[in-house]
Write an enzyme that holds these catalytic residues in place. Structure first.
Site, PDB file in Angstrom:
ATOM      1  N   ASP A   8       0.871  -1.348   0.019  1.00  0.00           N
ATOM      2  CA  ASP A   8       0.005   0.138   0.056  1.00  0.00           C
ATOM      3  C   ASP A   8       0.847   1.357  -0.060  1.00  0.00           C
ATOM      4  O   ASP A   8       1.849   1.259   1.069  1.00  0.00           O
ATOM      5  CB  ASP A   8      -0.764  -0.043   1.416  1.00  0.00           C
ATOM      6  CG  ASP A   8      -1.970   1.073   1.304  1.00  0.00           C
ATOM      7  OD1 ASP A   8      -3.107   0.695   1.594  1.00  0.00           O
ATOM      8  OD2 ASP A   8      -1.569   2.198   1.086  1.00  0.00           O
ATOM      9  N   ASP A 103      -3.783   2.381  -5.248  1.00  0.00           N
ATOM     10  CA  ASP A 103      -2.365   2.311  -4.644  1.00  0.00           C
ATOM     11  C   ASP A 103      -2.146   0.830  -3.760  1.00  0.00           C
ATOM     12  O   ASP A 103      -1.175   0.980  -3.097  1.00  0.00           O
ATOM     13  CB  ASP A 103      -2.211   3.649  -3.755  1.00  0.00           C
ATOM     14  CG  ASP A 103      -2.849   3.543  -2.256  1.00  0.00           C
ATOM     15  OD1 ASP A 103      -3.949   2.565  -2.043  1.00  0.00           O
ATOM     16  OD2 ASP A 103      -2.174   3.819  -1.536  1.00  0.00           O
ATOM     17  N   GLU A 104      -2.900   0.181  -3.865  1.00  0.00           N
ATOM     18  CA  GLU A 104      -2.896  -1.035  -3.144  1.00  0.00           C
ATOM     19  C   GLU A 104      -3.070  -2.445  -3.833  1.00  0.00           C
ATOM     20  O   GLU A 104      -4.158  -2.725  -4.516  1.00  0.00           O
ATOM     21  CB  GLU A 104      -3.450  -1.176  -1.804  1.00  0.00           C
ATOM     22  CG  GLU A 104      -4.898  -1.080  -1.843  1.00  0.00           C
ATOM     23  CD  GLU A 104      -5.694  -0.937  -0.443  1.00  0.00           C
ATOM     24  OE1 GLU A 104      -5.429  -1.829   0.398  1.00  0.00           O
ATOM     25  OE2 GLU A 104      -6.515  -0.214  -0.116  1.00  0.00           O
TER      26      GLU A 104
HETATM   27  P1  TTP Z   1      -5.453   4.809   1.175  1.00  0.00           P
HETATM   28  O1  TTP Z   1      -4.329   3.954   0.987  1.00  0.00           O
HETATM   29  O2  TTP Z   1      -6.490   4.422   2.178  1.00  0.00           O
HETATM   30  O3  TTP Z   1      -4.681   6.335   1.906  1.00  0.00           O
HETATM   31  P2  TTP Z   1      -3.373   6.960   1.585  1.00  0.00           P
HETATM   32  O4  TTP Z   1      -2.572   6.233   0.584  1.00  0.00           O
HETATM   33  O5  TTP Z   1      -3.684   8.230   1.038  1.00  0.00           O
HETATM   34  O6  TTP Z   1      -2.743   6.907   2.945  1.00  0.00           O
HETATM   35  P3  TTP Z   1      -1.747   5.690   3.734  1.00  0.00           P
HETATM   36  O7  TTP Z   1      -0.558   6.009   3.967  1.00  0.00           O
HETATM   37  O8  TTP Z   1      -2.913   5.694   5.091  1.00  0.00           O
HETATM   38  O9  TTP Z   1      -1.970   4.406   2.855  1.00  0.00           O
HETATM   39  O10 TTP Z   1      -6.045   5.248  -0.210  1.00  0.00           O
HETATM   40  C1  TTP Z   1      -5.340   5.553  -1.400  1.00  0.00           C
HETATM   41  C2  TTP Z   1      -5.589   6.653  -2.247  1.00  0.00           C
HETATM   42  O11 TTP Z   1      -7.000   6.899  -2.320  1.00  0.00           O
HETATM   43  C3  TTP Z   1      -5.295   8.072  -1.389  1.00  0.00           C
HETATM   44  O12 TTP Z   1      -4.136   8.670  -1.293  1.00  0.00           O
HETATM   45  C4  TTP Z   1      -6.566   8.689  -1.781  1.00  0.00           C
HETATM   46  C5  TTP Z   1      -7.773   8.065  -2.316  1.00  0.00           C
HETATM   47  N1  TTP Z   1      -8.796   7.984  -1.299  1.00  0.00           N
HETATM   48  C6  TTP Z   1      -9.815   9.031  -1.430  1.00  0.00           C
HETATM   49  O13 TTP Z   1     -10.019   9.480  -2.418  1.00  0.00           O
HETATM   50  N2  TTP Z   1     -10.873   8.980  -0.582  1.00  0.00           N
HETATM   51  C7  TTP Z   1     -10.727   8.056   0.422  1.00  0.00           C
HETATM   52  O14 TTP Z   1     -11.720   8.192   1.294  1.00  0.00           O
HETATM   53  C8  TTP Z   1      -9.796   7.304   0.805  1.00  0.00           C
HETATM   54  C9  TTP Z   1      -9.939   6.322   1.908  1.00  0.00           C
HETATM   55  C10 TTP Z   1      -8.719   7.338  -0.282  1.00  0.00           C
HETATM   56 MG    MG Z   2      -2.329   3.923   0.708  1.00  0.00          MG
END
Ligand code: TTP
Ligand code: MG
Length: 356
Positions: A8, A103-104
């Site tokens: 992720d 992203d994951e």
């Molecule tokens: P995530 O992997 O949940 O969050 P992140 O990568 O920003 O942070 P973390 O380090 O905690 O993993 O989500 C990936 C992307 O998806 C995030 O950068 C933006 C998008 N996203 C949204 O647009 N809305 C949301 O509610 C979430 C949770 C994510």
């Molecule tokens: Mg993330």
């Protein structure tokens, strides 16, 4: 025993913006509409998280928590391009890749293209390659099932790598918050608190019948998860039945010929989705729903290594085979099925050549 990695990206959209705009580095940046008065937060930098800003929060609320925050407009096409790069890297190690979002992904590396027996070594490779190619950090969880791999990737963010072996599972789970378990949102968490269940060890005391009685459809999963048990397989994208898009029209289209441009657009964007996932399709289908709600599909077998340019001719010829050429249309759709990976194609080519 399976070897599964969950990767992720860290603060994904925010990290990309910080990479591309050095003036944002070290600052609380909040990604979304780009305006603090409207829209919701997609994500934010770790600096903004320190103020309590979170994904899905209205920007107005984020602004109240963090008035010095920099509100940056999100650029989805850019993030999709970076996503394609990271998925390409995942496929360097295994084709058993199940993407969960841009992203994951889960990657089953029990057998991997690097030939490493250590999944930890594969995870280091992935993180290093992602950094080299995209200049971004990611976090990985390495374990023997999806549950633990996913909890692991979140455990030491940012730039973390957490390994959970079978011997470590019990102690690892015992120190988690119940909120770490999949499916446990605020509502379920509150319900658990009312039942006097505050931590995993409390949940362990319940029998599977009690779990089902209290938590309904989640009950059985929770009973297993708190014991570190998760039998879900990593489902490679290629086993998904189809990828497609359809549009219900705001204004009906008068006849089949006038659908062409819209179909070209739908095909282009669907093909880029398929290509981002490093997949190939063998069947192409067009769906048309007429104003009277009768619906028809027409399909064609196609060469897996197609490009969108090849498709204008497929669209033109398929459209001619629809039964009513001059009837109003209310919905059009395209889909690709028979999805496979490059290695599936190679395998089937080899099988064919060895057969002859
Ligand atoms: P995530 O992997 O949940 O969050 P992140 O990568 O920003 O942070 P973390 O380090 O905690 O993993 O989500 C990936 C992307 O998806 C995030 O950068 C933006 C998008 N996203 C949204 O647009 N809305 C949301 O509610 C979430 C949770 C994510
Ligand atoms: Mg993330």
């Amino acid at each position: 025993m399976r070897k599964i990695i969950h990767v992720d990206m860290d603060a994904f959209y925010a990290q990309v913006e910080m990479r591309d705009n050095p003036e944002y580095r070290g600052k609380p940046i909040i990604i979304g509409s780009g305006n603090h008065r409207y829209g919701v937060v997609s994500t934010c930098s770790y600096e903004a998280r320190a103020f309590g800003v979170r994904s899905a929060m209205p920007n107005i609320q984020a602004y109240k928590l963090c008035p010095q925050g920099i509100f940056v407009r999100q650029k989805m096409e850019k993030y999709a391009r970076v996503s394609a790069q990271i998925f390409e890297i995942f496929h360097e190690v295994s084709d058993c890749v199940e993407g969960l979002s841009l992203d994951e992904a889960y990657i089953d590396v029990t057998e991997n293209k690097l030939g490493y027996s250590s999944a930890i070594k594969v995870a280091h490779y992935l993180k290093q390659r992602i950094l080299e190619v995209t200049n971004l950090t990611s976090s990985a969880g390495v374990s023997y099932n999806k549950l633990l791999a996913k909890i692991g990737s979140d455990f030491q963010k940012p730039n973390g790598l957490t390994v959970i072996t079978p011997e470590q599972t019990e102690a690892f789970i015992s120190n988690l918050s119940l909120k770490n378990f999949p499916g446990v949102g605020t509502k379920l968490y509150n319900k658990m608190e009312i039942l006097g269940i505050f931590k995993p060890d409390d949940l362990l005391q319940l029998s599977s019948e009690e779990c089902i009685k209290y938590f309904g459809k989640h009950g059985n999963d929770l009973y297993n998860y708190v014991r570190g048990i998760d039998h879900r397989q990593v489902i490679a994208e290629s086993t998904r039945k189809s990828i497609g898009q359809e549009t219900t029209l705001k204004k009906e289209i008068e006849n089949i010929a006038e659908c062409k441009n819209l179909l070209y657009k739908l095909v282009n964007s669907t093909i880029s989705q398929i290509q981002n996932k490093k997949l190939y399709a063998t069947t192409f289908t067009i769906k048309i729903k007429y104003a009277d709600f009768t619906q028809y599909t027409r399909a064609k077998t196609v060469n897996p290594s197609h490009t969108s340019i090849d498709f204008t001719k497929h669209i033109d010829s398929l459209l001619l085979s629809f039964p009513h050429q001059n009837k109003h249309i209310r919905l059009v759709g395209v889909s690709f099925s028979g999805l496979c990976t490059q290695s599936d194609i190679k395998k089937s080519n080899i099988e064919q050549t060895t057969l002859f």
